[in-house]
Every structure is written in structure tokens, then in C-alpha cells.
Design an enzyme around this catalytic site. Structure first.
Site, short mmCIF file in Angstrom:
data_model
loop_
_atom_site.label_atom_id
_atom_site.label_comp_id
_atom_site.label_asym_id
_atom_site.label_seq_id
_atom_site.Cartn_x
_atom_site.Cartn_y
_atom_site.Cartn_z
CG PHE A 180 -8.43 20.95 -8.25
CD1 PHE A 180 -7.27 21.21 -8.78
CD2 PHE A 180 -9.06 19.90 -8.00
CE1 PHE A 180 -6.58 20.12 -9.20
CE2 PHE A 180 -8.26 18.74 -8.13
CZ PHE A 180 -6.88 18.79 -9.00
CG ASP A 219 -1.96 1.15 1.37
OD1 ASP A 219 -2.46 1.79 0.16
OD2 ASP A 219 -1.98 1.74 2.32
#
Length: 1181
Positions: A522, A377
Site C-alpha cells: 500500500f 481530538d
């Protein structure tokens, strides 16, 4: 437990009624009790014994024990088998019981947590295990969520609440959830919540998708859609929210957290599987030998046939010592010892968190020395999920480096003095910066430096929280945003508060309020964010930050020279693995802005192509900006991650990163860890949305990667062929593409391409996809896999891999609870594999080779003796010697070797990672190695039998009497065998300790002590039937010829092996032999730690804005919905305000019957009862 799982698999949709347990119980939904334990007091003994006798070895020895209880066929006492068998069963049972006790303890701790449940109109404290589906629960700040809840209301405006999902995904930044407006009006009024009965929720059945939820709430003849943004999942923690109420949808084992725990499988090492195969072979061979003996009797009479039948089973018993049960006892002891070595390793102890390494299983240690693939991960495993403002470039000058008095750059360490921010009473005391020249520039009031930090303090979506005077806490939707605003705060531009229309800063101690006119939010296409503000002087300013490749195209031509200078700084920052952002601003003309605002308000009300029109207007106003500089943020990796990855790569271990983050985030970490480099031949990105697109991209990459090597060799020059061999490639694949690539038709191509690449990164993957990737590699490559993670989303991957490792720390304990090994830092993986794993594999293989060697030598003496005793199943040795040989005489020396032996020390194990290679190709113990040991044991047994036999044919005692009686013959062979075994293990031992010396010489002493004791007159007097060898030891071992025979036998057994090993090490030395010689040559210099330098790289820049920022927060801020203001005051923020225009509020559902207010611009403001229709838009991510 089985019933619940079965019912959930049949469940197509879930029906839940609030405060109606009678209705909900009709569906047999799981309660909230967690059960991870396997046994209880009544089921432990039968279930555990059933599990243990499923192992072939235990069942085999049970059959042998039954045979030994039959006097007609047994020439050995039954206790020779029952004692070790009971010992093995008892040790395993105690270990299983201990493990299950801790599981019970953990379950009890979770199940007895308290929660406030609404029962019969009152809030009552109930244990978690008593919570049921349909209950309404009250949560308070910093409490764990007890079950999967539908958020009904909260203490925050508009039903908002903040949660931390570290237990689920390892991310510590807060996430926002929002209730439906119709339910948020219930507030904390218990009477209203209690009246919320009969309201039905129809939703999806239990599943493991952490990021998806679909459902419908039926209330007052209306339907309200439900999604994941309205759910609080078990394992989350409520943060910065005083209270909230939720309706239980999934409980216990059916929660998404528990559904992600995956199926627990019994993990066995490859050596275990090989041992079972070899034991089966040995058993078949020995039975074949016995059957041949049986046929010799069959040719005679019927009675002889029966005698032959009995002899067959007698030899089954006699020859079982080839694979004695003590082998399995010793293997378990060795594994337990290796596990304790991991637990006791102080170099894997993390003092900051007081967290030692822990081997949570004792069955996989040697497999740690055979790993070929690591699946990791990212967040919380490779990184700390902490962003730090590291450097910046302002008006062509860089800040952040430290220089000495000679102007030479100095490396920054923990001891490097930090900048003094005492001039700022609102500073963040945790913030560290080392370049004092930037503070001096601030104090000198350099305009561009001040404008730089002013931009950072204004252009963001952070929410401030001031708990006490001057104690500011920033709630950022991404760590990047928080790091930039914190940097501005420390340099004197403190973001203090905001409303939907204003932002208040404290600039060098002076309060300054800016009017917020617009937020140009954004998104993944724009990769930038801008704000338009009016300062107290009335000037209009546009501030923008974003990816440099995007912003540089929108700069004024006069900035060309500054752009080139800043570009060089950005390259330098990116070369150090930092995440970069470019900053620019623009002075706006009042008339131009008014005209642009009219266009924006009009575009905001259109229904067709609304997003495109808004984007075009944003583009129009963001042209001709002036460059201010750039920021460089360090996404702090865990300590030692790049060095660890580099070292593991040298050990021929392939590391794949499987993350749920965006493509850009994953690539950034890949560059930071040096898994990705610009000097790679090619980085392939698979992003197709259909199976055909993915197949075409993989096929193209497959050819480019040189998979068709044979064709390349035929049609290309030697140089091209060489490049095909040595080229380095990287593969990056998106989650939606991976879903197609894992289909049966494409998975082989995916595996072929991925395994040719040095680096593989899978981004935007689900927990299930992580597990599927591991399963595909296990299935196609038949390699040992290791998965490492820290969150609940990694549990499936950890359970699927051969070895699961959990990172323990602040991110939660779900991964640790599901893991086989756990520690606090990724860098400890290097030591776990290259030291503990390699040693465990080396020790176990040497142990097994020696064990099979000595037991074939010990047992096959009976085979040679059978030719002389008419295959009567008479044993050569005294039965007590047979019983004690593996348990006492040779057990401790081989255990000492299996526990303490090492070919090279830990420093050289880390310095030469290629020493790990033999374990990956299973070189030290395989079928060929087994047959070599078997052949050696057969030869030794032949020598042990026939040299004494030949010597005693004509030998006489010192007094002239004949020496060749069976008992003296047995003592001579037994003594020779013990001495040969001791000498052989001395030759096999590379690392001598006091324990080895004590066990080897002590075992010899114990042998002679027991031998003379059992052959003494006194013990014969007490037990005449059990000890028939009276006086044999003292009568035979006082003869010189006996000792000469023992010496000759030992020399003939040992010298050929010594000669072979010497010649092999001299003419064909292995890598281990070379390193061992180097270690011996440099021993006087003392051990040296490995020091892998981190490679500095020059790379293309990577914008931090593309990584963690999410779309939609600008609209949430300008709507005022996440601000603690009185509900009645929301009307003071008209929707026609310029602050609302750019957020682009979508039109409402025409079916609403609530009143709306319309202003002159055409915007409509809905009352609170209709706000749930726009929740998905306001929280779009």
C-alpha cells in the site's frame, strides 16, 4: 525547576555518554524526578498568602482592616472585616493545600516506580526518580517506559519491539520500533552492555515533538543516524516483547511527554474579570463621594481640614459594604457547590469503567455556560478506536442486515441474537455478527463467498501470535486490518501463521498453506494492496483490496453490471457512516507471471526512478481483475457522539476537530458524526505547501464563503444574498498548510474563513499546532473556548483553552491530569455544558445581581443620612447589624438561590439547546446589568431612608410621646431592609425547594431573635459598651405606626419591580420565559428526554484503506525481520525469492565494510552488521 527550564532553553544539542554519569552530570541535565506540586511544608504559607493577596479584593480588604485599626477614623469595629477576611484566606488555603497534596501524592506514586538500571556492571532496582541521563535501563513486557530511551536491543529478532502509545496519542494499536543492528547484537548480555561506555550520542535538545527525533550515535569510529523509529518515549508501554534495553536520552521534565504538558496558567472566568473591574469602579466612585465630603470641611479651618481628612477615611470604611468580603466567600461556596453537583451527577457516571465525572477545579463552573468554541481530538475522544466488521456485499448480495418474518428490516440492538459460530473452534468469542445467512452460505460452500473470506485471510500485513493452542492474537498495524482478518477467522478462514514465503490458513478446519510470491504494498497514491500467492493446486492468484474508486477502474469489462450493483451497496454502507473497501481477484497465467516477475526484479535493482517503475509494474499486473464484493467496517464512535454534536451545534457552539490522523480518516469521522454532509454547499480543503498557495486557497474560499457580504449584497440579487446568509460550508486543512495559515500575515484570514464555516477539521496537526489554533481563536474572537482530549498530545490544547476537559479511560490519564473537568464519555459534554454549565452561569448571574442590589440598598442609606448628620461619618445602623447583615441575615437565602435555582429543568435545558445562547453573549450579567442593579439599589436605599424619615417627622407613640429617636429610626430602616431583601429574593427565585423556604423564613426569624437579644437588658448588663441599643427593639416594634411604615416601605420598594417584570414577561418574553411557561403547562405529562434522531445520509464512499494503513509493512513481512525465527535461518530466505522482489529493497551504503552475498539476479544480502542502513526504508510509514 526554573534552572532546569532555563538550561534547556539554551541547550543547542545534547551530548550523552552511556554508563558515564560523571560526564553527563557536567551538563546539569534534568534528573527523572517529576514535580507538578507547587508547595512544600516550608513554602506553603508565604507563597500561598502572596498568591492570595495578588487578588485585588483580598488586598483591598487588607487595607480596610488596617484602617479600621485606627480609632480616630473608624466608626466600625475591626472584627467586621478581619473575620470574613481570615475565613476567605483560610478556605482558599485549605483548598489549595488539598489540591497540592494530591499532586504530591501523584508525583510520589510516579517517582517511586521501580526500574532495572545497569550500575557498575549489574542490574539493580532503582526508583524512577534516581534514573539519570546516560543510564541503561532494562524494560520487561507490559512495563511503562521510565524516560525517553534510545532502543539498544530487545528479545525480538532484529532488535524489534512493540509499544502502545495510548498515553501519548490515545491510540491503542501497537507500533513497531527497531534498534540499530550494531546495538541489537548486544542482546541481553549485561557484560557487553556494561562495556558499552564512552559511546557518545549527539542529538537534538529537549522539545515537544512526539513524532520527530534526530541524532547520531558515535561508535567504533563510525556514525549511525538515529530517528524517532529507534526511540521509546516516556509514557509508552512495552507490549508483546519479553524484554528490551534502552539508553536514557531525556529524563524527567525534559522528556517529550512532560514537554507537551504545556505551561500551566491561572484560569479566571470572564465574570471574575468583570467583578474586579466593577469593584474598582465602585471603589473609585465611593472615594470620589468621600473626597467631595472632605472638600466641604476644607473651606473652614485647619482643624476642620484635618477632621475632613479623617472623615474621608471613615467613609471609606463605612461604604466598603457595597462590595463586602462576604461576596467573595459566597462566590467560592457557590462554585464549590456547583462542582459537587457535577461530581454527584449519576447521569455522567460511566458504570463500565466505574468512572464518575470530576470537577478538578472549582473556579470555572459558570464559564461552562458561556462556551462558543469546542476543540476536540478524534481518536479516543470521538471514537473508541475499535473497528468492527459490520456488513459486506458478495457477488451483488448484501449481508449484515436482520429482517423479521415479514421481510421488514429490524434495527440491531444489544438484545439482537448473534450468529452461532460454534462450528469453528478457532473463533474469536468477542466477534459479533447478526446475519445468519452469511454463515449458511459458508456452510453451503458457495465458491465466491469462500473466495471473499479467503482474500481477507491472505491479503494483509497482520502478524499472528498463538500463546496457547487455539488462542490466536492478531497484531495489526491498523485496526481496520485486524477487523477484516478477525471476520475471516470467525467465518471459517483462520489466518494461523506466516513466514516470509508462506501463509497458513485453516479453511473450515483444514490446514492450507499458500506460497507468498509477492506483496504489492500500500501507499497513499495506490490506495490499495495486493498479494500474489500460489495455492496447493499450483494455481496463481492475485488478491487485491482497496478504495473502490481505484479498484473499479481496474476491473474486467465483464464485471460492469456487478460493479453497478456493488456501487449501490457501497453508497448504502457509506450513508450509514461505514468505512468501505472493494475486493477483487485475478487468476494469473504462469508464463505471464514469470515474465512480469523478471521485469519486477530488474526494476527492484535500479537506482533511478525506482518507485515509479515499480508502481507501473504493479499497475500492469492489477488490470482485468474480477470483483468479489465489498466490506463495510464501523469505526465505532463513542456512544451518543452524533447526537451530542448535533445538540451542541443547535446551541450555537462551533465544534472544531483537531487530529493528528490523515485527511481521509478525519473526513470519515466528520461524516460519521454528521459534521460533514453531502448537502453542504461546499467543503473546502486547504492543502497548500507554501504560504502563497495557502493564501490563494484561503482567499478563494473566503470569497466563496461570502465573507465579502457587502459586495455580494450590492451586486447580487436578493436570493443570492439570502443564500450567503444560510449557506453551510466546511473547512478541512492539513497540518503543513496550517503551519503557514497560523503565520501573522494569514491568521486573520484563516479565522474569518473558518468562523464562517459550520465545520472545521484540522488534520495531521502537531500538539503545538493544536494549542496555537486555540490561542488564535482566543485572541481574535474573544470567545470562551473549551478543549477536550484524551492523550498527552492534547495536553497543550487543554491547558491553552479557557476550559480543559479530559476523557478518562483506557487511553491514559495524561489529559485528565492536565484538565479542569474529566469524565469517561464524550456524550457527557452535552450535559456538562447545557445543564450544569448553563445553570451555573444562570445562578451566578442572578446571585451577583441580587447581591449588588441589596448591598447598594443597604450601604447608600449612609449617603442619604450624611446630609442630615453633617457628614460626621455616623452610621445609621447599629454596628452589629452592619456586621451581621451580609454574614447572617441575608447570606443563606442568596446562597440557596445560587445553589438550587433553575429557570427550566434539565429535560427542557437539553430539549431546547438555544437556551444556552444568553451565556455566550454574556446577557445575564454585564456592565449594563450591573448599572441596572445599582440604580435599583440606589432607588431602594432612597425609599428605605426617606419614607421612615418622613413618617417619623410628625409621628407619635400610642402614649403620645415622640417616636423619632435615632435608635428607633435605625431599627425601622433595618427591619424594612431585611424584609424587602427577603421578599425580593422570593421574587427572584424560580425554583423553590424546602431549603429555600427554610433559609428565607429562617433568616427572618433569626433576625428578630438576634435583634431582641442584642437589645435586651441582660446583654447590656454584661457588655454595656458593645450593645448600646438597650430596649430599642421592644419599644419601637410594639407600635402600630412602625409596622405600618415598614409595610408601606416594603410595598413601595417591591411593587414597581413586580409591575415591570410582569409587563416585560407579558409583552417581551424571552426564550426562557416561553420555555418556562411550556414546562409549567406540560408538568403533569412528566419530563421527556430529548431524542435527537441520527440523520441518515447518502454520500460519496470512503475507503477504509486510505485511513489507517501505512506503507512499508509489506517489506517488513517479506524480509522476515518481525518473525521469531532463529537468526541462522535467515539465509534460507534468499533475496532473489519472488517474495522479496516487489518490496523493493534499496541499495546499501557503499562505505560499509561488511561482506555481502550476491546472487544471479543482482540483489545483495547484507550481513546483520549492515542492516541499520535500511531501517528507515523497512519501516517507512
Amino acid at each position: 525547576f526554573t534552572k532546569l527550564n532555563f538550561s534547556s532553553t539554551l541547550e543547542e544539542e545534547r551530548h550523552v555518554r552511556a554508563n558515564d554519569r560523571d560526564y553527563n552530570e557536567r551538563f546539569s541535565y534534568a534528573d527523572n524526578r517529576i514535580k507538578t506540586a507547587k508547595y512544600n511544608v516550608f513554602t506553603f504559607l508565604p507563597i500561598n498568602l502572596f498568591e492570595q493577596f495578588q487578588r485585588f479584593a483580598n488586598a483591598y480588604f487588607l487595607v480596610l482592616l488596617i484602617l479600621q485599626l485606627i480609632p480616630e477614623i473608624s466608626s466600625l469595629s475591626w472584627f467586621t472585616t478581619i473575620v470574613p477576611l481570615v475565613l476567605v484566606l483560610a478556605i482558599t488555603a485549605v483548598k489549595d493545600a488539598t489540591d497540592d497534596y494530591f499532586r504530591h501524592k501523584s508525583d510520589q506514586q510516579v517517582n517511586t516506580r521501580q526500574s532495572q538500571v545497569l550500575i557498575k556492571g549489574k542490574l539493580q532496582n532503582e526508583k524512577w526518580m534516581n534514573v539519570r541521563v546516560g543510564d541503561i535501563i532494562k524494560l520487561e513486557n507490559n512495563q511503562f517506559v521510565a524516560a525517553d530511551l534510545l532502543l539498544l536491543s530487545s528479545s525480538e529478532p532484529y532488535g524489534l519491539c512493540y509499544i502502545e502509545t495510548a498515553e501519548l496519542d490515545g491510540e491503542t494499536n501497537l507500533k513497531v520500533r527497531q534498534a540499530l543492528t550494531v546495538t541489537s547484537d548486544l542482546g541481553d548480555d549485561v557484560a557487553k552492555l556494561a562495556d558499552f561506555n564512552g559511546k557518545e550520542v549527539i542529538c537534538e535538545p529537549p522539545n515537544n515533538k512526539l513524532d520527530k527525533f534526530t541524532g547520531i550515535l558515535y561508535w567504533k569510529d563510525n556514525k549511525y543516524p538515529l530517528d524517532n523509529e529507534k526511540m521509546l518515549l516516556r509514557g509508552c508501554v512495552l507490549r508483546n516483547t519479553e524484554w528490551c534495553f534502552g539508553l536514557v536520552i531525556f529524563a524527567g521534565l525534559q522528556t517529550k511527554l512532560m514537554q507537551n504538558c504545556g505551561r500551566t496558567t491561572f484560569k479566571r472566568t470572564s465574570i471574575d474579570k468583570l467583578m474586579n473591574t466593577l469593584v474598582l469602579w465602585v471603589s473609585v466612585l465611593s472615594k470620589g463621594h468621600n473626597f467631595w465630603e472632605y472638600l466641604q470641611w476644607k473651606e473652614l479651618t485647619i482643624n476642620a481640614v484635618f477632621s475632613g481628612f479623617l472623615t474621608f477615611w471613615s467613609y471609606v470604611i463605612i461604604l466598603n459594604t457595597v462590595v463586602p468580603i462576604s461576596l467573595y466567600v459566597s462566590v467560592e461556596v457557590l462554585r464549590l457547590g456547583h462542582s459537587y453537583f457535577i461530581n454527584w451527577d449519576r447521569r455522567m457516571y460511566y458504570s463500565r469503567k466505574d468512572t464518575p465525572a470530576e470537577a478538578r477545579t472549582t473556579t470555572l463552573n459558570e464559564e461552562l455556560g458561556q462556551v462558543e468554541f469546542i476543540f476536540s481530538d478524534k481518536t479516543g475522544t470521538l471514537t473508541q478506536n475499535i473497528m468492527v466488521f459490520n456488513k459486506c456485499s458478495i457477488n451483488g448480495k448484501t449481508y449484515g442486515d436482520v429482517y423479521d418474518e415479514f421481510g421488514h428490516k429490524v434495527d440491531i440492538t444489544e438484545k439482537t441474537p448473534c450468529v452461532d459460530f460454534s462450528f469453528n473452534p478457532l473463533m474469536d468469542r468477542k466477534f459479533r455478527f447478526h446475519d445468519s445467512s452469511l454463515v449458511e452460505a459458508i456452510k453451503l460452500e458457495e465458491p465466491l463467498v469462500q473466495e471473499f473470506f479467503r482474500l481477507l485471510a491472505l491479503c494483509h500485513t497482520v502478524m499472528p501470535e498463538e500463546r496457547n493452542e487455539g488462542e490466536l492474537v492478531y497484531q495489526a498495524q491498523s485496526p481496520d486490518e485486524g477487523a477484516l482478518v478477525t471476520a475471516a477467522r470467525n467465518f471459517g478462514f483462520v489466518f494461523r501463521s506466516r513466514t516470509p514465503e508462506t501463509i497458513t490458513l485453516y479453511e473450515m478446519g483444514q490446514a492450507v498453506t499458500y506460497q507468498l510470491l509477492a506483496i504489492l504494498d500500500f501507499n497513499n497514491v495506490r490506495k490499495r494492496m495486493s498479494v500474489i500467492v500460489r495455492n496447493p493446486k499450483g494455481q496463481l492468484k492475485l488478491y487485491s483490496k482497496g478504495a473502490d474508486t481505484i479498484l473499479f477502474d481496474r476491473l474486467d469489462p465483464s464485471n460492469e453490471e456487478l460493479m453497478f450493483t456493488t456501487s449501490e451497496h457501497l453508497n448504502e454502507f457509506a450513508g450509514e457512516g461505514l468505512r468501505t473497501l472493494a475486493l477483487a481477484y485475478k487468476d494469473l497465467d504462469e508464463d505471464v507471471f514469470d515474465e512480469w516477475m523478471k521485469k519486477l526484479l530488474f526494476a527492484s535493482t535500479t537506482l533511478e526512478n525506482r518507485e515509479e517503475k515499480l508502481g507501473a509494474l504493479y499497475e500492469e499486473i492489477e488490470q482485468g481483475m474480477l470483483l468479489l464484493g465489498a466490506t463495510a467496517i464501523e469505526d465505532k464512535l463513542q456512544e451518543g457522539v452524533p447526537e451530542t454534536i448535533a445538540c451542541l451545534t443547535l446551541a450555537n457552539i462551533k465544534i472544531w476537530v483537531l487530529t493528528g490522523d490523515k485527511l481521509e480518516t478525519a473526513m470519515n469521522i466528520g461524516y460519521s458524526c454528521n459534521m460533514l454532509r453531502d448537502d453542504m454547499n461546499e467543503v473546502f480543503i486547504i492543502s497548500g505547501h507554501t504560504m502563497l498557495e495557502v493564501q490563494q486557497e484561503l482567499s478563494k474560499d473566503k470569497i466563496s464563503s461570502g465573507l465579502d457580504m457587502e459586495k455580494t449584497e450590492l451586486y447580487s440579487s436578493d436570493s443570492v444574498f439570502e443564500e450567503t446568509i444560510i449557506a453551510e460550508y466546511a473547512l478541512i486543512i492539513n497540518g503543513h498548510s496550517l503551519a503557514h495559515a497560523l503565520e501573522a500575515d494569514l491568521e486573520q484570514i484563516l479565522v474569518d474563513v473558518a468562523c464562517l464555516c459550520k465545520t472545521v477539521i484540522c488534520c495531521r496537526v502537531t500538539p503545538l499546532q493544536k494549542a496555537l489554533v486555540v490561542e488564535v481563536i482566543k485572541r481574535h474572537k474573544r470567545a470562551v473556548t473549551l478543549a477536550i482530549g484524551d492523550g498527552a498530545n492534547d495536553v497543550s490544547m487543554i491547558k491553552s483553552a479557557h476550559i480543559g476537559v479530559g476523557i478518562s479511560g483506557q487511553e491514559g490519564m495524561q489529559a485528565v491530569l492536565a484538565s479542569d473537568y474529566s469524565f469517561a464519555q464524550f456524550r457527557y459534554l452535552q450535559r456538562l455544558l447545557l445543564v450544569h454549565g448553563r445553570w451555573s452561569y444562570y445562578r451566578m448571574c442572578n446571585f451577583l445581581c441580587y447581591f449588588f442590589y441589596k448591598n447598594f440598598a443597604f450601604t447608600l442609606v449612609h449617603f442619604w443620612y450624611g446630609f442630615l448628620c453633617g457628614f460626621s461619618a455616623q452610621t445609621v445602623y447599629d454596628q452589629w447589624f452592619i456586621t451581621l447583615f451580609n454574614i447572617v441575615y441575608t447570606s443563606l437565602p442568596v446562597l440557596a438561590m445560587g445553589l438550587f435555582d433553575q429557570d427550566v429543568n434539565e429535560q427542557y435545558s437539553l430539549r431546547y439547546p438555544n437556551l444556552y445562547r444568553p451565556g455566550q453573549i454574556n446577557q445575564l450579567f454585564n456592565k449594563r446589568k450591573f448599572f441596572t442593579c445599582t440604580l435599583q439599589g440606589v432607588c431602594i436605599s432612597f425609599i428605605l431612608f426617606f419614607i421612615p424619615y418622613g413618617a417619623f417627622m410628625t409621628a407619635v407613640r400610642d402614649d403620645g410621646a415622640h417616636i423619632s429617636d435615632q435608635q428607633a429610626f435605625a431599627v425601622t430602616i433595618a427591619t424594612s431592609l431585611v424584609i424587602v431583601s427577603s421578599v425580593q429574593i422570593g421574587l427572584d427565585t424560580n425554583y423553590w425547594t424546602a431549603v429555600n423556604h427554610f433559609f428565607i423564613w429562617g433568616s427572618l426569624a433569626v433576625y428578630f431573635a438576634i435583634l431582641f437579644a442584642m437589645h435586651s437588658d441582660g446583654i447590656f448588663t454584661i457588655f454595656p459598651n458593645q450593645f448600646p441599643f438597650i430596649g430599642t427593639a421592644r419599644n419601637s416594634l410594639n407600635q402600630k405606626i412602625v409596622w405600618l411604615v415598614i409595610l408601606l416601605t416594603t410595598v413601595v420598594c417591591i411593587m414597581p419591580m413586580v409591575a415591570v417584570r410582569f409587563i416585560k414577561a407579558d409583552l417581551y418574553p424571552t426564550q426562557t420565559d416561553k420555555v418556562r411557561l411550556l414546562q409549567q403547562a406540560t408538568r403533569r405529562q412528566g419530563p421527556q428526554e430529548q431524542n435527537l434522531r441520527r440523520v441518515r445520509r447518502t454520500s460519496s464512499r470512503r475507503s477504509a484503506y486510505a485511513f489507517a494503513h501505512q506503507q512499508g509493512y509489506g517489506e517488513l513481512i517479506t524480509s522476515g525481520k518481525n518473525m521469531k525465527v532463529p537468526t541462522s535461518s535467515t539465509s534460507t530466505y534468499p533475496l532473489s525469492s519472488p517474495a522479496r522482489g516487489p518490496t523493493g529493497t534499496r541499495s546499501v551504503n557503499d562505505t560499509t565494510r561488511d561482506q555481502t552475498e550476491t546472487n544471479s539476479t543482482g540483489f545483495r544480502r547484507e550481513s546483520d552488521q549492515n542492516q541499520e542502513v535500511t531501517v528507515e526504508d523497512l519501516e517507512a510509514r
